[in-house]
Design an enzyme around this catalytic site. Structure first.
Site, short mmCIF file in Angstrom:
data_model
loop_
_atom_site.label_atom_id
_atom_site.label_comp_id
_atom_site.label_asym_id
_atom_site.label_seq_id
_atom_site.Cartn_x
_atom_site.Cartn_y
_atom_site.Cartn_z
N LYS A 69 -43.75 8.11 83.16
CA LYS A 69 -43.84 6.67 83.40
C LYS A 69 -45.13 6.04 82.89
O LYS A 69 -45.62 5.06 83.44
CB LYS A 69 -43.63 6.36 84.90
CG LYS A 69 -42.29 6.86 85.41
CD LYS A 69 -42.11 6.66 86.89
CE LYS A 69 -40.77 7.24 87.33
NZ LYS A 69 -40.56 7.19 88.79
N HIS A 87 -30.88 -17.54 68.16
CA HIS A 87 -31.22 -17.89 69.53
C HIS A 87 -30.89 -19.36 69.80
O HIS A 87 -30.41 -19.71 70.88
CB HIS A 87 -32.69 -17.60 69.81
CG HIS A 87 -32.98 -16.16 70.06
ND1 HIS A 87 -32.94 -15.61 71.32
CD2 HIS A 87 -33.27 -15.13 69.22
CE1 HIS A 87 -33.23 -14.33 71.25
NE2 HIS A 87 -33.42 -14.01 69.98
N ASP A 95 -33.78 5.82 86.01
CA ASP A 95 -35.05 5.38 86.58
C ASP A 95 -35.67 4.36 85.63
O ASP A 95 -36.12 4.70 84.54
CB ASP A 95 -35.99 6.58 86.74
CG ASP A 95 -37.25 6.24 87.53
OD1 ASP A 95 -37.69 5.06 87.47
OD2 ASP A 95 -37.81 7.14 88.17
N GLU A 114 -31.45 -11.14 79.45
CA GLU A 114 -31.92 -11.70 78.18
C GLU A 114 -30.74 -12.16 77.33
O GLU A 114 -30.00 -11.34 76.77
CB GLU A 114 -32.74 -10.68 77.39
CG GLU A 114 -33.26 -11.26 76.08
CD GLU A 114 -34.01 -10.26 75.22
OE1 GLU A 114 -34.28 -10.58 74.05
OE2 GLU A 114 -34.31 -9.16 75.71
#
Length: 407
Positions: free
Chosen positions: A232, A402, A306, A103
């Site tokens: 998760k 941006h 993870d 990104e």
């Protein structure tokens, strides 16, 4: 890594003829040759160019504990922000923070936040709670039997602790909390896993404890994970009780430093209330923040965590208020940051080097201090990201930033 071309071609023929399956290649050749064979089979079947995937910089056998049917690697750009001044309980120093992402503008934004933190004298960070959980679900006949199991657990926690801790030289059982739903009993085991994230450790330990429960009570184990852990998945229990590390970072930014961001403490506080608190509440969100998942995910990828546990890691609340002196107080509290500096992906060469950049690779002294330090560093990175984004919204520079960076 290179592999013998003739050997690769021979094994490809066997796979394409149906004489070998991809996962069986590991029994017939070395890891790099097996990866090359799979890569060629996949490239031929899909008409894809897998050259870049096959261009990796460490022996494939190093990754064997981390992946099956390896064909190569995906390389994510890695950058650093800082150094940022961290006044932590485990990490008290200026450190570069490694972030891996695709990104554009993310690191530029977090780096701006780090600069502001440094001008403010650094961010304070503390791990307020630590404990990895696993919650098996048992079936019982009725609620009376459920209560009997709950009472048995409360009376026999020592026996459960002994069984669990026999399976590990590092983990320590801290607590077992029962939850009853009809004829189901969930036991939420919580462990101190030291410098390991510890998911495998606590699963093995809990299995041993469950065997004691089944042998001594009428309960029957249905599943070693009953989703009350919770791993998760977004879950309110993690937001309230925590999982892994609960860690908070905060900073007081002088008004004159906030002025350099073309906004004010009052404006940032208002945006945080209306956006991060009220907007998130209206959306029914569990995370009350602007983009904590961004730096968390980037540091997870960089340091071998993870990546699926970013779900819990982004379970965070950002606060902002104008102080009596007209300065800006900001904090980020991450309720369930599941991180480790040993085991899992931390052993991979590039991820290990990223941990070395932070100065937290391997086991800490005392045990658990390196994982605490990593949690504090991630929290400060998240704080920097929140500070920068809220300031950009306050100055209405978000889109122009941006645009100027060509993203």
């Amino acid at each position: 890594m290179t592999a013998d071309a003739d050997r690769v071609a021979d094994l490809v023929e066997h796979v394409e003829a149906g004489e070998l399956r991809l996962h069986e290649l590991a029994d017939h050749t070395d890891s790099d040759t097996a990866a090359a064979v799979r890569r060629q089979v996949v490239a031929t079947a899909s008409d894809a160019d897998c050259e870049a995937i096959g261009d990796y910089g460490f022996p494939a056998e190093v990754a064997e504990p981390n992946i099956e049917n390896m064909i190569g690697t995906v390389q994510v750009p890695l950058g650093v922000v800082g150094p940022v001044d961290i006044n932590g309980g485990a990490l008290d120093d200026k450190r570069y923070l490694p972030l891996a992402t695709t990104e554009g503008a993310l690191l530029a934004s977090v780096n701006r936040g780090c600069s502001v933190i440094n001008k403010a004298g650094g961010a304070t960070a503390r791990v307020t709670k630590a404990g990895m959980t696993r919650a098996p679900v048992f079936s019982v006949t009725d609620v009376a039997e459920a209560l009997a199991l709950v009472e048995w657990v409360r009376d026999n926690e020592t026996a459960l602790r002994e069984a669990a801790e026999e399976t590990t030289s590092h983990g320590e059982l801290q607590d077992v909390t029962p939850y009853v739903v009809g004829n189901n009993v969930y036991l939420r085991f919580q462990y101190d896993t030291k410098d390991a994230m510890g998911m495998n450790m606590v699963t093995i330990a809990t299995k041993a404890a469950c065997e004691v429960v089944e042998s001594e009570t009428a309960a029957s184990l249905v599943a070693l994970s009953g989703n009350l852990c919770t791993d998760k998945k977004p879950a309110a229990i993690n937001a309230v009780e925590g999982r892994g590390r609960s860690v908070t970072a905060d900073v007081v930014v002088p008004s004159e430093v906030v002025d350099t961001l073309d906004t004010t403490p009052e404006a940032i506080a208002e945006i945080n209330t209306r956006k991060n608190l009220l907007g998130s509440a209206k959306a029914g969100a569990l995370g009350f923040n602007a983009h904590v998942a961004n730096p968390v995910a980037a540091m997870f990828l960089a340091t071998g965590q993870d990546e699926a546990q970013v779900v819990e890691g982004a379970n965070a609340i950002t606060t902002a208020e104008e102080t009596d002196d007209g300065d800006l107080y900001m904090s980020v509290s991450l309720a369930s940051l599941e991180v480790g500096t040993v085991g899992g992906g931390t052993k991979l060469p590039t991820q290990s080097e990223a941990l070395e950049i932070l100065g937290v690779a391997g086991g800490g002294e005392p045990a658990g201090s390196n994982a605490d330090a990593l949690a504090e560093a991630i929290a400060v990175g998240a704080l920097a990201g929140e500070l920068s984004l809220l300031a950009a919204l306050g100055s209405r520079h978000l889109s122009s930033a941006h645009e100027s960076l060509g993203r």
